[in-house]
Design an enzyme around this catalytic site. Structure first.
Site, mmCIF file in Angstrom:
data_model
loop_
_atom_site.group_PDB
_atom_site.id
_atom_site.type_symbol
_atom_site.label_atom_id
_atom_site.label_comp_id
_atom_site.label_asym_id
_atom_site.label_seq_id
_atom_site.Cartn_x
_atom_site.Cartn_y
_atom_site.Cartn_z
ATOM 1 N N LYS A 1 41.277 -11.329 16.944
ATOM 2 C CA LYS A 1 41.401 -12.743 16.600
ATOM 3 C C LYS A 1 40.143 -13.491 17.031
ATOM 4 O O LYS A 1 39.593 -14.307 16.285
ATOM 5 C CB LYS A 1 42.650 -13.346 17.259
ATOM 6 N N GLN B 1 50.023 -14.784 22.765
ATOM 7 C CA GLN B 1 50.319 -13.476 22.167
ATOM 8 C C GLN B 1 51.690 -12.976 22.638
ATOM 9 O O GLN B 1 51.986 -12.994 23.833
ATOM 10 C CB GLN B 1 49.205 -12.485 22.549
ATOM 11 N N ASP C 1 50.536 -20.770 15.198
ATOM 12 C CA ASP C 1 51.402 -19.614 14.952
ATOM 13 C C ASP C 1 52.642 -20.026 14.152
ATOM 14 O O ASP C 1 53.338 -19.174 13.601
ATOM 15 C CB ASP C 1 51.908 -19.074 16.306
HETATM 16 N N1 GUN Z 1 52.590 -10.516 18.258
HETATM 17 C C1 GUN Z 1 52.702 -9.831 17.078
HETATM 18 N N2 GUN Z 1 52.457 -10.661 16.024
HETATM 19 C C2 GUN Z 1 52.207 -11.875 16.549
HETATM 20 C C3 GUN Z 1 51.871 -13.133 15.964
HETATM 21 O O1 GUN Z 1 51.781 -13.301 14.742
HETATM 22 N N3 GUN Z 1 51.669 -14.143 16.839
HETATM 23 C C4 GUN Z 1 51.789 -13.983 18.194
HETATM 24 N N4 GUN Z 1 51.590 -15.050 18.968
HETATM 25 N N5 GUN Z 1 52.089 -12.835 18.758
HETATM 26 C C5 GUN Z 1 52.291 -11.786 17.944
#
Ligand code: GUN
Length: 280
Positions: free
Chosen positions: A53, A97, A120
């Site tokens: 990311k 995350q 998100d």
């Molecule tokens: N863990 C797996 N996919 C995601 C996501 O799209 N966002 C977040 N914050 N954590 C994740």
């Protein structure tokens, strides 16, 4: 005829060009979109996602901050960090995350993020807006899947879509997005009776159950569109989706491969949401 492939990396390219352009326009106004990514603990898979990311932000000219906290961090300290990021004018998007360590209440943590910075799309306010058909930030994976359907020229009005899986991150939001586009949506899950019968009637199948190749190729209706969100590692090391790809691709008109299908769209849509947050 074998199905056309919906490859996230390829579809992402034009979206990333749009993002690059928007970042350029914001730069002309003296603004740079900023994303903060918070990781608690040292789960290797999460660490890879977080790094990807941040790298994607660098590539497209966004500002990014990665905060890695030890597994032993208290929930109070994590909430204090979120408060600090909520107040930081250089940060437009905040992502914590998941999964969080079991000692933490993920719902409370996600609720603490300022909904206007919740790129998100997990905050209850943003989930509620999506339910009402007034989306602000849509969760990145379902948002990316809608872009893929657009790319395939898939007309959704009146189509029968079957979503297999009811998670808050994928199943529920994609069902709402499809409904908003006037599809007739059935949500199936682990307790659904006659899953096969539902899938056989579907003109669009979304597989988000997390069980390797659970949806058999011969269940797929001729000409259906298949979006496979699953990423499952088999004992022999192969990565497969929730759909039997070889069988399904003989019948589908469009299908996402695994890996390389839906996955690459998620980070692209995260950047999109971050630019949107900065614009607003
Ligand atoms: N863990 C797996 N996919 C995601 C996501 O799209 N966002 C977040 N914050 N954590 C994740």
């Amino acid at each position: 005829m074998p199905a056309n492939l919906l490859k996230g990396k390829v579809i992402s390219r034009s979206i990333r060009d749009t993002i690059r352009g928007a970042v350029g326009e914001l730069a002309d106004q003296g603004q740079r979109p900023g994303l903060a990514v918070v990781l608690v603990g040292d789960d290797p898979a999460s660490a890879i996602y977080v790094r990807k990311k941040a790298q994607a932000c660098d590539k497209l000219g966004l500002h990014s901050v990665v905060r890695i906290l030890p597994e032993s961090t208290s929930e109070g300290d994590l909430l204090a960090l979120i408060d600090q990021l909520n107040a930081d004018p250089a940060i437009h998007g905040i992502l914590v995350q998941l999964p969080l360590p079991p000692s933490m209440a993920a719902d409370d943590v996600l609720r603490r993020i300022d909904p206007r910075k919740d790129v998100d799309g997990f905050h209850p306010e943003n989930v509620g807006l999506l339910l009402l058909g007034q989306p602000r930030f849509v969760a990145c994976t379902p948002f990316g899947m809608m872009k893929m359907l657009e790319h395939a020229g898939c007309e959704l009005k009146g189509k029968h879509a079957v979503v297999v899986g009811r998670s808050n991150i994928v199943g529920k939001p994609i069902a709402l997005l499809l409904l908003q586009q006037h599809a007739t949506v059935t949500i199936c899950h682990s307790r659904t009776q006659d899953l096969e019968g539902h899938v056989r009637r579907a003109e669009l199948v979304v597989a988000a159950i997390g069980r390797a190749e659970m949806i058999r190729g011969d269940w797929i209706k001729e000409g259906a569109v298949v979006l496979d969100v699953g990423i499952n590692r088999l004992d022999d090391g192969r990565i497969v989706g929730d759909v039997d790809f070889a069988g399904a691709s003989e019948r589908a008109s469009w299908i996402t491969p695994v890996p390389g299908g839906v996955g690459p769209m998620t980070i692209t849509m995260l950047l999109w949401n971050t630019v949107e947050a900065a614009r607003r």
